[in-house]
Design an enzyme around this catalytic site. Structure first.
Site, short mmCIF file in Angstrom:
data_model
loop_
_atom_site.label_atom_id
_atom_site.label_comp_id
_atom_site.label_asym_id
_atom_site.label_seq_id
_atom_site.Cartn_x
_atom_site.Cartn_y
_atom_site.Cartn_z
N LYS A 290 -21.63 7.30 -50.63
CA LYS A 290 -21.95 7.63 -52.01
C LYS A 290 -22.80 8.89 -51.99
O LYS A 290 -23.91 8.90 -51.46
CB LYS A 290 -22.73 6.48 -52.67
CG LYS A 290 -23.18 6.82 -54.10
CD LYS A 290 -24.11 5.75 -54.65
CE LYS A 290 -24.74 6.22 -55.95
NZ LYS A 290 -25.77 5.29 -56.45
N GLY B 13 -28.49 3.03 -64.76
CA GLY B 13 -28.92 2.81 -66.13
C GLY B 13 -28.54 1.47 -66.74
O GLY B 13 -28.98 1.15 -67.85
#
Length: 257
Positions: free
Chosen positions: A98, A186
């Site tokens: 990632k 988030g």
């Protein structure tokens, strides 16, 4: 549900789970198991992968059940991200990475230029690349065209719990993508995860929403169910929104009183 495919790998679960900031290793292990996640992500810089005498969460997991997704958290430049990725690959843990290159310490939003550069360099080295990016529609497409194996747009700033701030942009990214789109960062609660999946996302990656919950294990299970429900709802096809009411019972043959 269809399997989630990332590069050569296939997964039953569409929930990807981060492994940081849990109250304890025991709680972390229980939460991972409750989530049903098959992909676990961790910051290479926070792991003692070359120091076996130092404790880390990998020791308590059956790694045959999981695919590890190291991330380059802490990198500020493409070159730093590449160095971290090489370190992870050298450990033999996984060839997926990632890409996370932060451009602002206050917002922890990704640097688009350095992310693009890092992704290109890592693809040339044969990595399976999943870049963390903003909800920039054009950038997401450029990363896909570069050859990235999945795109990971943020719902809102990392750890903010604000949920999906811009569902329109996310929907544009999803509509144009030919690789998996995994909403990352988030997410605050199960409703956020379900909404991401209802928009058509292929998966959701979260960490703080579980590790920071009052009961991380229970929240992990809630997220598992939310992702499954959202995906099923997307595949089923929701009814269109209409301005006025529409009777749910047939009106034909009704007697007039």
């Amino acid at each position: 549900m269809m399997m989630l495919k990332i590069g050569p790998y296939e997964f039953s679960s569409r929930l990807l789970l981060g492994t940081g900031k849990y109250p304890s290793l025991d709680v972390q292990k229980e939460a991972v198991e409750a989530s049903g996640a098959e992909i676990l992500t961790f910051a290479v810089r926070r792991m003692n992968i070359f120091s076996p005498e130092q404790p880390n969460f990998l020791e308590q997991l059956d790694l045959s059940k999981y695919k590890l997704l190291p991330n380059t958290a802490g990198a500020k430049t493409a070159e730093e991200a590449v160095r971290i990725a090489r370190l992870a690959k050298a450990s033999g843990l996984c060839d997926m990475i990632k890409v996370e290159v932060i451009g602002c310490d206050k917002t922890l939003l990704p640097d688009p230029i350095e992310t693009l550069k890092a992704a290109e360099m890592l693809l040339e080295e044969g990595f399976i690349v999943l870049p963390y990016t903003s909800d920039d529609v054009v950038l997401a497409k450029r990363l896909e065209e570069l050859g990235c194996h999945a795109i990971m747009p943020g719902a809102s700033p990392i750890g903010s719990g604000q949920g999906i701030i811009n569902p329109l942009n996310l929907s544009f990214i999803i509509e144009q993508a030919n690789v998996p789109v995994i909403v990352d960062a988030g997410i605050g609660g199960p409703a956020d995860a379900a909404l991401a999946m209802e928009l058509g996302a292929d998966g959701v990656l979260l960490n703080t929403a579980v590790s920071g919950a009052a009961d991380p294990v229970k929240m992990a299970k809630a997220m598992k169910l939310a992702v499954e429900a959202g995906r099923l709802g997307y595949e089923a096809g929701r009814i269109p929104k209409k301005r006025y009411a529409s009777a749910s019972s047939p009106t034909e043959g009704m007697s007039v009183v």
